[in-house]
Write a protein that holds these residues in place. Structure first.
Motif, PDB file in Angstrom:
ATOM      1  N   PHE A   2      -0.035  -4.896   1.711  1.00  0.00           N
ATOM      2  CA  PHE A   2      -0.812  -3.814   2.324  1.00  0.00           C
ATOM      3  C   PHE A   2      -2.253  -3.739   1.826  1.00  0.00           C
ATOM      4  O   PHE A   2      -3.114  -3.207   2.530  1.00  0.00           O
ATOM      5  N   ASP A   3      -2.529  -4.280   0.638  1.00  0.00           N
ATOM      6  CA  ASP A   3      -3.906  -4.277   0.154  1.00  0.00           C
ATOM      7  C   ASP A   3      -4.831  -5.076   1.074  1.00  0.00           C
ATOM      8  O   ASP A   3      -6.050  -4.881   1.064  1.00  0.00           O
ATOM      9  N   LYS A   4      -4.266  -5.966   1.886  1.00  0.00           N
ATOM     10  CA  LYS A   4      -5.075  -6.760   2.813  1.00  0.00           C
ATOM     11  C   LYS A   4      -5.486  -5.967   4.049  1.00  0.00           C
ATOM     12  O   LYS A   4      -6.434  -6.346   4.748  1.00  0.00           O
ATOM     13  N   TYR A   5      -4.771  -4.870   4.317  1.00  0.00           N
ATOM     14  CA  TYR A   5      -4.968  -4.170   5.585  1.00  0.00           C
ATOM     15  C   TYR A   5      -5.586  -2.784   5.430  1.00  0.00           C
ATOM     16  O   TYR A   5      -6.353  -2.348   6.291  1.00  0.00           O
ATOM     17  N   TYR A   6      -5.232  -2.077   4.376  1.00  0.00           N
ATOM     18  CA  TYR A   6      -5.789  -0.740   4.177  1.00  0.00           C
ATOM     19  C   TYR A   6      -7.058  -0.844   3.341  1.00  0.00           C
ATOM     20  O   TYR A   6      -7.066  -1.482   2.287  1.00  0.00           O
ATOM     21  N   LYS A   7      -8.108  -0.200   3.812  1.00  0.00           N
ATOM     22  CA  LYS A   7      -9.384  -0.227   3.097  1.00  0.00           C
ATOM     23  C   LYS A   7      -9.836   1.200   2.799  1.00  0.00           C
ATOM     24  O   LYS A   7      -9.471   1.770   1.792  1.00  0.00           O
TER      25      LYS A   7
ATOM     26  N   GLU B 152      -9.181   3.952   4.496  1.00  0.00           N
ATOM     27  CA  GLU B 152      -8.292   5.012   4.970  1.00  0.00           C
ATOM     28  C   GLU B 152      -7.912   5.927   3.809  1.00  0.00           C
ATOM     29  O   GLU B 152      -7.724   5.478   2.674  1.00  0.00           O
ATOM     30  N   SER B 153      -7.776   7.205   4.100  1.00  0.00           N
ATOM     31  CA  SER B 153      -7.384   8.157   3.056  1.00  0.00           C
ATOM     32  C   SER B 153      -5.930   7.925   2.657  1.00  0.00           C
ATOM     33  O   SER B 153      -5.138   7.353   3.411  1.00  0.00           O
ATOM     34  N   ALA B 154      -5.596   8.401   1.455  1.00  0.00           N
ATOM     35  CA  ALA B 154      -4.218   8.291   0.985  1.00  0.00           C
ATOM     36  C   ALA B 154      -3.250   8.961   1.958  1.00  0.00           C
ATOM     37  O   ALA B 154      -2.181   8.423   2.255  1.00  0.00           O
ATOM     38  N   LEU B 155      -3.631  10.128   2.471  1.00  0.00           N
ATOM     39  CA  LEU B 155      -2.775  10.841   3.423  1.00  0.00           C
ATOM     40  C   LEU B 155      -2.583  10.022   4.694  1.00  0.00           C
ATOM     41  O   LEU B 155      -1.470   9.968   5.248  1.00  0.00           O
ATOM     42  N   HIS B 156      -3.640   9.391   5.177  1.00  0.00           N
ATOM     43  CA  HIS B 156      -3.557   8.533   6.365  1.00  0.00           C
ATOM     44  C   HIS B 156      -2.539   7.414   6.137  1.00  0.00           C
ATOM     45  O   HIS B 156      -1.704   7.134   7.010  1.00  0.00           O
ATOM     46  N   VAL B 157      -2.609   6.765   4.978  1.00  0.00           N
ATOM     47  CA  VAL B 157      -1.705   5.655   4.682  1.00  0.00           C
ATOM     48  C   VAL B 157      -0.257   6.128   4.679  1.00  0.00           C
ATOM     49  O   VAL B 157       0.624   5.493   5.266  1.00  0.00           O
ATOM     50  N   VAL B 158       0.007   7.259   4.038  1.00  0.00           N
ATOM     51  CA  VAL B 158       1.376   7.772   3.980  1.00  0.00           C
ATOM     52  C   VAL B 158       1.886   8.111   5.378  1.00  0.00           C
ATOM     53  O   VAL B 158       2.999   7.730   5.763  1.00  0.00           O
ATOM     54  N   LEU B 159       1.077   8.798   6.170  1.00  0.00           N
ATOM     55  CA  LEU B 159       1.498   9.211   7.511  1.00  0.00           C
ATOM     56  C   LEU B 159       1.681   8.024   8.455  1.00  0.00           C
ATOM     57  O   LEU B 159       2.492   8.087   9.380  1.00  0.00           O
TER      58      LEU B 159
ATOM     59  N   ILE C  98      -5.203  13.203  -2.054  1.00  0.00           N
ATOM     60  CA  ILE C  98      -4.901  13.211  -0.625  1.00  0.00           C
ATOM     61  C   ILE C  98      -6.016  12.580   0.200  1.00  0.00           C
ATOM     62  O   ILE C  98      -5.757  11.801   1.135  1.00  0.00           O
ATOM     63  N   HIS C  99      -7.276  12.898  -0.113  1.00  0.00           N
ATOM     64  CA  HIS C  99      -8.400  12.419   0.700  1.00  0.00           C
ATOM     65  C   HIS C  99      -9.111  11.220   0.075  1.00  0.00           C
ATOM     66  O   HIS C  99     -10.135  10.776   0.600  1.00  0.00           O
ATOM     67  N   GLN C 100      -8.545  10.675  -0.999  1.00  0.00           N
ATOM     68  CA  GLN C 100      -9.166   9.528  -1.669  1.00  0.00           C
ATOM     69  C   GLN C 100      -9.022   8.277  -0.807  1.00  0.00           C
ATOM     70  O   GLN C 100      -7.945   7.973  -0.308  1.00  0.00           O
ATOM     71  N   PRO C 101     -10.095   7.497  -0.601  1.00  0.00           N
ATOM     72  CA  PRO C 101      -9.966   6.226   0.122  1.00  0.00           C
ATOM     73  C   PRO C 101      -9.034   5.279  -0.624  1.00  0.00           C
ATOM     74  O   PRO C 101      -9.093   5.164  -1.853  1.00  0.00           O
ATOM     75  N   PHE C 102      -8.208   4.593   0.122  1.00  0.00           N
ATOM     76  CA  PHE C 102      -7.190   3.720  -0.472  1.00  0.00           C
ATOM     77  C   PHE C 102      -7.812   2.654  -1.353  1.00  0.00           C
ATOM     78  O   PHE C 102      -7.318   2.368  -2.445  1.00  0.00           O
ATOM     79  N   ASN C 103      -8.928   2.074  -0.912  1.00  0.00           N
ATOM     80  CA  ASN C 103      -9.513   0.967  -1.670  1.00  0.00           C
ATOM     81  C   ASN C 103     -10.269   1.409  -2.914  1.00  0.00           C
ATOM     82  O   ASN C 103     -10.729   0.575  -3.698  1.00  0.00           O
ATOM     83  N   LEU C 104     -10.407   2.714  -3.126  1.00  0.00           N
ATOM     84  CA  LEU C 104     -11.056   3.217  -4.331  1.00  0.00           C
ATOM     85  C   LEU C 104     -10.047   3.706  -5.370  1.00  0.00           C
ATOM     86  O   LEU C 104     -10.431   4.260  -6.394  1.00  0.00           O
TER      87      LEU C 104
ATOM     88  N   PHE D 225      -0.286   0.491  11.017  1.00  0.00           N
ATOM     89  CA  PHE D 225      -1.297   0.750   9.996  1.00  0.00           C
ATOM     90  C   PHE D 225      -2.128   1.987  10.333  1.00  0.00           C
ATOM     91  O   PHE D 225      -2.972   2.401   9.544  1.00  0.00           O
ATOM     92  N   ASN D 226      -1.891   2.551  11.501  1.00  0.00           N
ATOM     93  CA  ASN D 226      -2.656   3.708  11.961  1.00  0.00           C
ATOM     94  C   ASN D 226      -1.724   4.887  12.195  1.00  0.00           C
ATOM     95  O   ASN D 226      -0.501   4.764  12.115  1.00  0.00           O
ATOM     96  N   ILE D 227      -2.298   6.037  12.512  1.00  0.00           N
ATOM     97  CA  ILE D 227      -1.493   7.211  12.842  1.00  0.00           C
ATOM     98  C   ILE D 227      -1.761   7.610  14.286  1.00  0.00           C
ATOM     99  O   ILE D 227      -2.856   7.409  14.816  1.00  0.00           O
ATOM    100  N   GLU D 228      -0.734   8.152  14.928  1.00  0.00           N
ATOM    101  CA  GLU D 228      -0.841   8.578  16.323  1.00  0.00           C
ATOM    102  C   GLU D 228      -1.284  10.040  16.379  1.00  0.00           C
ATOM    103  O   GLU D 228      -1.420  10.720  15.362  1.00  0.00           O
ATOM    104  N   TYR D 229      -1.477  10.510  17.613  1.00  0.00           N
ATOM    105  CA  TYR D 229      -2.011  11.863  17.794  1.00  0.00           C
ATOM    106  C   TYR D 229      -0.941  12.945  17.657  1.00  0.00           C
ATOM    107  O   TYR D 229      -1.261  14.119  17.515  1.00  0.00           O
ATOM    108  N   ASP D 230       0.327  12.569  17.746  1.00  0.00           N
ATOM    109  CA  ASP D 230       1.380  13.584  17.748  1.00  0.00           C
ATOM    110  C   ASP D 230       1.912  13.863  16.344  1.00  0.00           C
ATOM    111  O   ASP D 230       3.115  14.043  16.138  1.00  0.00           O
TER     112      ASP D 230
END
Length: 272
Positions: free
Chosen positions: A88-93, A95-102, A136-142, A109-114
């Protein structure tokens, strides 16, 4: 017992090189598997194929009674929790931690609208349990490697998977986080709700609930079966091409001892 993963002559190639070569393997519900091997033996390739993120070149793979196809791949991925920082380190940059979990809710690798409020609450609860509530809002790559690992564990668990596939989950974790992770995995295994497939390089992470084991070497199965029969001094010594002494501790964990002498000082600091 119900078969939940079945591989028949499973192969995966990169160019002319076999990453996996004729893997024949069956995982039954209630069994928990340890996958052990040296770097480059095919462990991550095997797990990413099971999790539906890599396609086999030939052979057959069924997961929970189905083969991955264009129609079911995302729904089937939701039933297989997949933790692998090397993947997953190759794909998430950014994105926030919350985004990755959701994103685990959708097998993408993305989240839908629902997204529902209860989904967000569940994601935040998992993050707090893994000591990531303030990220929660920390960028994954940081994030540090250990922090990213905890986020990926939360991502894997948010769908309440039937299979949990763990690719070296203890890597990068501090002493508390690693112990917490191991306790979490053990409790999940003992609950009967999920089947564990666990890759590690660390003998001390081999726990008593891992009743089955597979040894991989050069993309092939070197040995598989009951852990007590597979994880032996003889098998591990041949696998590693080194003399390894394997002993089981009183608490069921494994200890491996190997003589790994080094001549680096002579090479670097010998007298001119």
């Amino acid at each position: 017992m119900q078969t939940i993963v079945s591989a028949n002559d499973l192969c995966c190639k990169s160019g002319k090189r076999y990453l996996l070569n004729k893997i024949n393997w069956e995982v039954k519900k209630g069994d928990h598997w340890l996958i052990f091997g040296v770097n480059g033996s095919g462990k991550t390739t095997l797990l990413s194929t099971i999790a539906g993120f890599k396609s086999a070149t030939s052979g057959q793979l069924t997961v929970l009674g189905k083969q991955y196809d264009a129609e079911n791949i995302f729904s089937l991925r939701q039933k297989v929790g997949w933790v692998s920082s090397s993947f997953f380190d190759k794909y998430y940059k950014s994105e926030s931690a919350l985004h990755v979990v959701l994103s685990g809710l959708f097998g993408t690798f993305n989240i839908e609208y629902d997204i529902k409020d209860q989904d967000v609450r569940q994601a935040k609860a998992l993050m707090r349990e893994l000591r990531m509530g303030e990220k929660i809002h920390q960028p994954f790559n940081l994030m540090s490697k250990g922090e990213r690992q905890n986020i990926l564990i939360a991502r894997a668990l948010i769908t309440r998977p039937e299979i949990l596939v763990l690719d070296e989950p203890g890597t990068g974790l501090d002493i508390y986080a690693r112990e917490h992770m191991m306790n979490t995995v053990r409790m999940l295994a003992e609950s009967g709700h999920v089947t564990i497939i666990y890759v590690t390089h660390y003998p001390e992470e081999i726990q008593s609930f891992m009743n089955k084991a597979m040894l991989l070497r050069n993309g092939r199965i070197f040995a598989q079966g009951d852990t007590n029969d597979v994880i032996t001094s003889q098998n591990i010594s041949v696998l590693m091409n080194e003399t390894v002494d394997v002993k089981k501790n009183g608490n069921g964990t494994i200890r491996m001892t190997v003589q790994a002498s080094s001549d680096i000082c002579k090479l670097c600091y010998r007298e001119q």
